[in-house]
Design a protein around this motif. Structure first.
Motif, PDB file in Angstrom:
ATOM      1  N   LEU A 176      12.683   0.901  -3.303  1.00  0.00           N
ATOM      2  CA  LEU A 176      12.552   0.172  -2.039  1.00  0.00           C
ATOM      3  C   LEU A 176      11.585  -1.007  -2.165  1.00  0.00           C
ATOM      4  CD1 LEU A 176      12.426   3.210   0.429  1.00  0.00           C
ATOM      5  CD2 LEU A 176      14.334   1.623   0.103  1.00  0.00           C
ATOM      6  N   LEU A 177      10.647  -0.882  -3.098  1.00  0.00           N
ATOM      7  CA  LEU A 177       9.640  -1.936  -3.273  1.00  0.00           C
ATOM      8  C   LEU A 177      10.071  -3.018  -4.254  1.00  0.00           C
ATOM      9  CD1 LEU A 177       6.263   0.000  -3.630  1.00  0.00           C
ATOM     10  CD2 LEU A 177       7.017  -1.372  -1.691  1.00  0.00           C
ATOM     11  N   ILE A 208       4.318   6.498  -7.690  1.00  0.00           N
ATOM     12  CA  ILE A 208       5.111   6.815  -6.499  1.00  0.00           C
ATOM     13  C   ILE A 208       6.530   7.216  -6.903  1.00  0.00           C
ATOM     14  CG2 ILE A 208       3.681   5.300  -5.072  1.00  0.00           C
ATOM     15  CD1 ILE A 208       5.891   3.243  -5.101  1.00  0.00           C
ATOM     16  N   SER A 209       7.280   7.747  -5.946  1.00  0.00           N
ATOM     17  CA  SER A 209       8.609   8.277  -6.268  1.00  0.00           C
ATOM     18  C   SER A 209       9.560   7.147  -6.659  1.00  0.00           C
ATOM     19  CB  SER A 209       9.172   9.029  -5.067  1.00  0.00           C
ATOM     20  OG  SER A 209       9.493   8.107  -4.040  1.00  0.00           O
ATOM     21  N   ARG A 247       0.866  -1.174   0.000  1.00  0.00           N
ATOM     22  CA  ARG A 247       0.000   0.000   0.000  1.00  0.00           C
ATOM     23  C   ARG A 247       0.902   1.222   0.000  1.00  0.00           C
ATOM     24  NH1 ARG A 247      -5.154  -1.547   0.787  1.00  0.00           N
ATOM     25  NH2 ARG A 247      -5.795   0.614   0.857  1.00  0.00           N
ATOM     26  N   GLU A 248       0.568   2.181  -0.848  1.00  0.00           N
ATOM     27  CA  GLU A 248       1.376   3.403  -0.926  1.00  0.00           C
ATOM     28  C   GLU A 248       0.463   4.597  -1.146  1.00  0.00           C
ATOM     29  OE1 GLU A 248       4.601   3.954  -0.499  1.00  0.00           O
ATOM     30  OE2 GLU A 248       5.197   1.842  -0.333  1.00  0.00           O
ATOM     31  N   ASN A 249       0.892   5.738  -0.617  1.00  0.00           N
ATOM     32  CA  ASN A 249       0.156   6.966  -0.870  1.00  0.00           C
ATOM     33  C   ASN A 249       0.327   7.382  -2.321  1.00  0.00           C
ATOM     34  OD1 ASN A 249      -1.187   7.720   1.494  1.00  0.00           O
ATOM     35  ND2 ASN A 249       0.727   8.428   2.410  1.00  0.00           N
ATOM     36  N   VAL A 250      -0.800   7.663  -2.947  1.00  0.00           N
ATOM     37  CA  VAL A 250      -0.779   8.124  -4.333  1.00  0.00           C
ATOM     38  C   VAL A 250      -1.516   9.462  -4.385  1.00  0.00           C
ATOM     39  CG1 VAL A 250      -1.521   7.632  -6.703  1.00  0.00           C
ATOM     40  CG2 VAL A 250      -0.741   5.757  -5.228  1.00  0.00           C
TER      41      VAL A 250
END
Ligand SMILES: [Zn+2]
Length: 184
Positions: free
Chosen positions: A159-160, A152-153, A103-106
């Motif tokens: 990192l993912l 995402i950046s 899960r990531e902020n988008v």
């Protein structure tokens, strides 16, 4: 029938979904199967590429988020075209049935206008905001060969990387059926 959900790494998730007509083979059955598959996996949206079909079709049901601000939207979108996105951008933690346990902020625009066809191929133009707009943007992306991790950046993506590779190799434990990309 519950269909396997295509995992990250499968080329079908990178294809641009073709527009379809009412003569698309077994369309009603496909849509019924997509609903069943989505509910079984506790998803709020599902796009055809996620069940292996590179066509411009997705479904959403935002009942899980329903409250006074966000009325429930349960809809089928065929041949959708986002006409306009506007409103302030906001961040929301997204996930995806094809990319389990990540899960990531988008950041996305708050509002959109969309033209699409419904199950009976009537053309509809509507405006959405809130969580429904968010789910539509995520599923619409799928039909354009795009995934939420593309937003995402670079750093976060790096990192993912190992987690994404693991998912593409079938390492993610989920309680729904997945289709893992063929490994060479
Ligand atoms: Zn998704």
């Amino acid at each position: 029938m519950i269909l396997p959900i295509v995992a990250f790494g499968d080329p079908v998730l990178r294809k641009i979904g073709e527009n379809i007509g009412p003569d698309y083979p077994k369309l009603a059955e496909l849509i019924a199967n997509m609903w069943e598959t989505m509910y079984h996996a506790h998803g709020v949206g599902l796009a055809a590429p996620q069940v292996g079909k590179a066509i411009n079709l997705f479904i959403i049901d935002t009942e899980a988020f329903e409250n006074e601000d966000y009325p429930n939207e349960k809809k089928v979108f065929i041949n959708a075209e986002i006409l306009e996105e506007n409103g302030e951008r906001w961040e929301y933690e997204e996930g995806c049935l094809s990319i389990p346990h990540i899960r990531e902020n988008v950041s996305r625009h708050a509002k959109l206008r969309i033209r699409y066809q419904n199950e009976t191929f009537e053309t509809i133009e509507e405006a959405y905001d809130g969580i429904a707009a968010r789910v539509i943007q995520h599923e619409y992306d799928h039909c354009k060969g795009k995934l939420f991790v593309d937003h995402i950046s670079q750093l976060k993506r790096r990192l993912l990387k190992n987690k994404l590779i693991a998912i593409s190799k079938g390492a993610a434990r989920v309680d729904y059926k997945m289709r893992i990309p063929a490994t060479r």
